[in-house]
Design a protein around this motif. Structure first.
Motif, PDB file in Angstrom:
ATOM      1  N   ASP A 183      77.770 -12.854   7.221  1.00 20.34           N
ATOM      2  CA  ASP A 183      76.468 -13.487   6.211  1.00 20.34           C
ATOM      3  C   ASP A 183      75.721 -12.522   5.160  1.00 20.34           C
ATOM      4  O   ASP A 183      75.479 -12.936   4.219  1.00 20.34           O
ATOM      5  N   ALA A 184      75.905 -11.391   5.630  1.00 21.21           N
ATOM      6  CA  ALA A 184      75.152 -10.421   4.650  1.00 21.21           C
ATOM      7  C   ALA A 184      75.857 -10.338   3.476  1.00 21.21           C
ATOM      8  O   ALA A 184      75.061 -10.052   2.247  1.00 21.21           O
ATOM      9  N   ASP A 185      77.159 -10.001   3.402  1.00 24.37           N
ATOM     10  CA  ASP A 185      77.831  -9.818   1.873  1.00 24.37           C
ATOM     11  C   ASP A 185      78.958 -10.905   1.665  1.00 24.37           C
ATOM     12  O   ASP A 185      79.649 -10.513   0.989  1.00 24.37           O
ATOM     13  N   ASP A 186      79.033 -11.968   2.165  1.00 24.58           N
ATOM     14  CA  ASP A 186      79.879 -12.977   1.939  1.00 24.58           C
ATOM     15  C   ASP A 186      81.326 -12.283   2.099  1.00 24.58           C
ATOM     16  O   ASP A 186      82.118 -12.689   1.158  1.00 24.58           O
ATOM     17  N   HIS A 187      81.278 -11.588   3.042  1.00 27.63           N
ATOM     18  CA  HIS A 187      82.849 -10.858   3.341  1.00 27.63           C
ATOM     19  C   HIS A 187      83.473 -11.960   4.341  1.00 27.63           C
ATOM     20  O   HIS A 187      83.132 -12.270   5.256  1.00 27.63           O
ATOM     21  N   VAL A 188      84.826 -12.494   3.881  1.00 27.33           N
ATOM     22  CA  VAL A 188      85.611 -13.315   4.613  1.00 27.33           C
ATOM     23  C   VAL A 188      86.665 -12.366   5.291  1.00 27.33           C
ATOM     24  O   VAL A 188      87.635 -11.825   4.092  1.00 27.33           O
ATOM     25  N   GLU A 189      87.369 -12.447   6.472  1.00 26.91           N
ATOM     26  CA  GLU A 189      88.405 -11.708   6.810  1.00 26.91           C
ATOM     27  C   GLU A 189      89.205 -12.634   7.675  1.00 26.91           C
ATOM     28  O   GLU A 189      88.846 -13.290   8.357  1.00 26.91           O
ATOM     29  N   VAL A 190      90.595 -12.655   7.408  1.00 26.66           N
ATOM     30  CA  VAL A 190      91.612 -13.351   8.222  1.00 26.66           C
ATOM     31  C   VAL A 190      92.673 -12.466   8.507  1.00 26.66           C
ATOM     32  O   VAL A 190      93.123 -11.642   7.829  1.00 26.66           O
ATOM     33  N   VAL A 191      92.959 -12.772   9.824  1.00 26.73           N
ATOM     34  CA  VAL A 191      94.250 -11.959  10.274  1.00 26.73           C
ATOM     35  C   VAL A 191      95.479 -12.544  10.300  1.00 26.73           C
ATOM     36  O   VAL A 191      95.346 -14.032  10.886  1.00 26.73           O
ATOM     37  N   ARG A 192      96.362 -12.430   9.707  1.00 30.52           N
ATOM     38  CA  ARG A 192      97.703 -13.026   9.193  1.00 30.52           C
ATOM     39  C   ARG A 192      98.991 -12.600  10.317  1.00 30.52           C
ATOM     40  O   ARG A 192      98.689 -11.358  10.664  1.00 30.52           O
ATOM     41  N   SER A 193      99.332 -13.494  11.096  1.00 34.11           N
ATOM     42  CA  SER A 193     100.469 -13.462  12.119  1.00 34.11           C
ATOM     43  C   SER A 193     101.800 -13.707  11.557  1.00 34.11           C
ATOM     44  O   SER A 193     102.030 -14.680  10.706  1.00 34.11           O
ATOM     45  N   GLU A 194     102.729 -13.066  12.408  1.00 35.70           N
ATOM     46  CA  GLU A 194     104.149 -13.595  12.215  1.00 35.70           C
ATOM     47  C   GLU A 194     104.916 -13.486  13.398  1.00 35.70           C
ATOM     48  O   GLU A 194     104.626 -12.557  14.221  1.00 35.70           O
ATOM     49  N   GLU A 195     106.058 -13.967  13.323  1.00 31.24           N
ATOM     50  CA  GLU A 195     106.862 -13.783  14.586  1.00 31.24           C
ATOM     51  C   GLU A 195     107.702 -12.853  14.161  1.00 31.24           C
ATOM     52  O   GLU A 195     108.380 -12.621  13.102  1.00 31.24           O
ATOM     53  N   ARG A 196     108.229 -11.826  15.146  1.00 35.63           N
ATOM     54  CA  ARG A 196     109.194 -10.688  15.040  1.00 35.63           C
ATOM     55  C   ARG A 196     110.284 -11.169  16.104  1.00 35.63           C
ATOM     56  O   ARG A 196     110.173 -11.702  17.264  1.00 35.63           O
ATOM     57  N   LEU A 197     111.598 -10.681  15.700  1.00 37.70           N
ATOM     58  CA  LEU A 197     112.725 -11.042  16.494  1.00 37.70           C
ATOM     59  C   LEU A 197     113.149  -9.718  17.089  1.00 37.70           C
ATOM     60  O   LEU A 197     113.318  -8.694  16.569  1.00 37.70           O
ATOM     61  N   ALA A 198     113.115  -9.951  18.495  1.00 38.49           N
ATOM     62  CA  ALA A 198     113.775  -8.618  19.394  1.00 38.49           C
ATOM     63  C   ALA A 198     114.890  -9.263  20.272  1.00 38.49           C
ATOM     64  O   ALA A 198     114.691 -10.376  20.818  1.00 38.49           O
ATOM     65  N   VAL A 199     115.993  -8.757  19.886  1.00 38.78           N
ATOM     66  CA  VAL A 199     117.164  -9.158  20.517  1.00 38.78           C
ATOM     67  C   VAL A 199     117.555  -7.896  21.388  1.00 38.78           C
ATOM     68  O   VAL A 199     117.794  -7.105  21.202  1.00 38.78           O
ATOM     69  N   THR A 200     117.798  -8.290  22.765  1.00 35.55           N
ATOM     70  CA  THR A 200     118.347  -7.371  23.850  1.00 35.55           C
ATOM     71  C   THR A 200     119.609  -7.794  24.590  1.00 35.55           C
ATOM     72  O   THR A 200     119.830  -9.099  24.293  1.00 35.55           O
ATOM     73  N   THR A 201     120.212  -6.871  25.352  1.00 36.47           N
ATOM     74  CA  THR A 201     121.282  -7.345  25.891  1.00 36.47           C
ATOM     75  C   THR A 201     121.143  -7.281  27.472  1.00 36.47           C
ATOM     76  O   THR A 201     120.232  -6.351  28.228  1.00 36.47           O
ATOM     77  N   GLU A 202     121.520  -8.138  28.516  1.00 35.81           N
ATOM     78  CA  GLU A 202     121.705  -8.038  29.937  1.00 35.81           C
ATOM     79  C   GLU A 202     122.778  -7.886  30.382  1.00 35.81           C
ATOM     80  O   GLU A 202     123.861  -8.516  29.691  1.00 35.81           O
ATOM     81  N   ARG A 203     122.862  -7.258  31.409  1.00 37.67           N
ATOM     82  CA  ARG A 203     124.586  -6.793  31.929  1.00 37.67           C
ATOM     83  C   ARG A 203     124.543  -7.797  33.247  1.00 37.67           C
ATOM     84  O   ARG A 203     123.775  -7.935  33.964  1.00 37.67           O
ATOM     85  N   HIS A 204     125.748  -8.681  33.243  1.00 35.44           N
ATOM     86  CA  HIS A 204     126.090  -9.678  34.116  1.00 35.44           C
ATOM     87  C   HIS A 204     127.353  -9.324  34.652  1.00 35.44           C
ATOM     88  O   HIS A 204     128.275  -9.238  33.954  1.00 35.44           O
ATOM     89  N   ALA A 205     127.506  -9.765  35.907  1.00 30.29           N
ATOM     90  CA  ALA A 205     128.978  -9.537  36.545  1.00 30.29           C
ATOM     91  C   ALA A 205     129.729 -10.778  36.270  1.00 30.29           C
ATOM     92  O   ALA A 205     129.325 -11.862  36.547  1.00 30.29           O
ATOM     93  N   THR A 206     131.034 -10.629  35.753  1.00 30.86           N
ATOM     94  CA  THR A 206     131.786 -11.706  35.158  1.00 30.86           C
ATOM     95  C   THR A 206     133.109 -12.214  36.076  1.00 30.86           C
ATOM     96  O   THR A 206     133.624 -13.066  36.255  1.00 30.86           O
ATOM     97  N   GLU A 207     133.628 -10.746  36.736  1.00 32.40           N
ATOM     98  CA  GLU A 207     134.886 -11.007  37.374  1.00 32.40           C
ATOM     99  C   GLU A 207     134.859  -9.719  38.224  1.00 32.40           C
ATOM    100  O   GLU A 207     134.538  -8.844  38.244  1.00 32.40           O
ATOM    101  N   ARG A 208     135.523 -10.292  39.521  1.00 39.87           N
ATOM    102  CA  ARG A 208     135.913  -9.188  40.474  1.00 39.87           C
ATOM    103  C   ARG A 208     137.390  -9.031  40.140  1.00 39.87           C
ATOM    104  O   ARG A 208     138.141  -9.973  40.478  1.00 39.87           O
ATOM    105  N   VAL A 209     137.954  -7.793  40.226  1.00 46.06           N
ATOM    106  CA  VAL A 209     139.241  -7.371  40.363  1.00 46.06           C
ATOM    107  C   VAL A 209     139.625  -6.636  41.625  1.00 46.06           C
ATOM    108  O   VAL A 209     138.952  -5.663  41.818  1.00 46.06           O
ATOM    109  N   ARG A 210     140.752  -6.863  42.215  1.00 43.63           N
ATOM    110  CA  ARG A 210     141.199  -6.235  43.224  1.00 43.63           C
ATOM    111  C   ARG A 210     142.491  -5.768  42.987  1.00 43.63           C
ATOM    112  O   ARG A 210     143.475  -6.245  42.726  1.00 43.63           O
TER     113      ARG A 210
END
Length: 136
Positions: free
Chosen positions: A10-37
């Motif tokens: 109210d003191a100086d009619d100052h308005v502040e807005v925080v802008r947000s955005e989505e960020r993309l983070a891609v990682t990998t996971e290791r999974h067992a797919t086959e057993r070879v004997r």
């Protein structure tokens, strides 16, 4: 707009807005797919081999004695001792041996390829609408 994202002073009619955005983070996971004997097993096969085998045989040759043929001295003895001849033959001897013939190695290799990730991201845009009062 969220109250946490907006701050009005109210003191100086100052308005502040925080802008947000989505960020993309891609990682990998290791999974067992086959057993070879790796297993070894025995395969039986028939093998035919031809081998030359020899033996000794007696061959009797008779020659008539004629009046003109002279015999060596002592051949007309009346003492009769048997003549012994030892005959020989080859016999097959079959043996089997186990010998190493090949080393087989099982290894793993990592193969890398590119995969495209296509994702829609959202972000906020701050827009200011300015309305001017007419000047008097």
């Amino acid at each position: 707009m969220n109250r946490d994202q907006q701050h009005v002073s109210d003191a100086d009619d100052h308005v502040e807005v925080v802008r947000s955005e989505e960020r993309l983070a891609v990682t990998t996971e290791r999974h067992a797919t086959e057993r070879v004997r790796l297993e070894r097993y025995i395969v039986t096969e028939q093998r035919t081999v031809t081998v030359d085998v020899s033996r000794e045989e007696i061959r009797l040759t008779r020659e008539p004695i004629t009046g003109g043929t002279r015999l060596p001295a002592g051949t007309g003895d009346t003492v009769r001792e048997p003549i012994v001849v030892v005959l020989h033959e080859e016999q097959l001897v079959v043996t089997k041996t186990v010998v190493p013939v090949e080393r087989v190695t099982l290894t793993t290799h990592t193969v890398t390829h590119d995969e495209v990730v296509d994702e829609t991201l959202r972000h906020e845009v701050v827009d200011v609408d300015e309305v001017r009062a007419p000047m008097a």
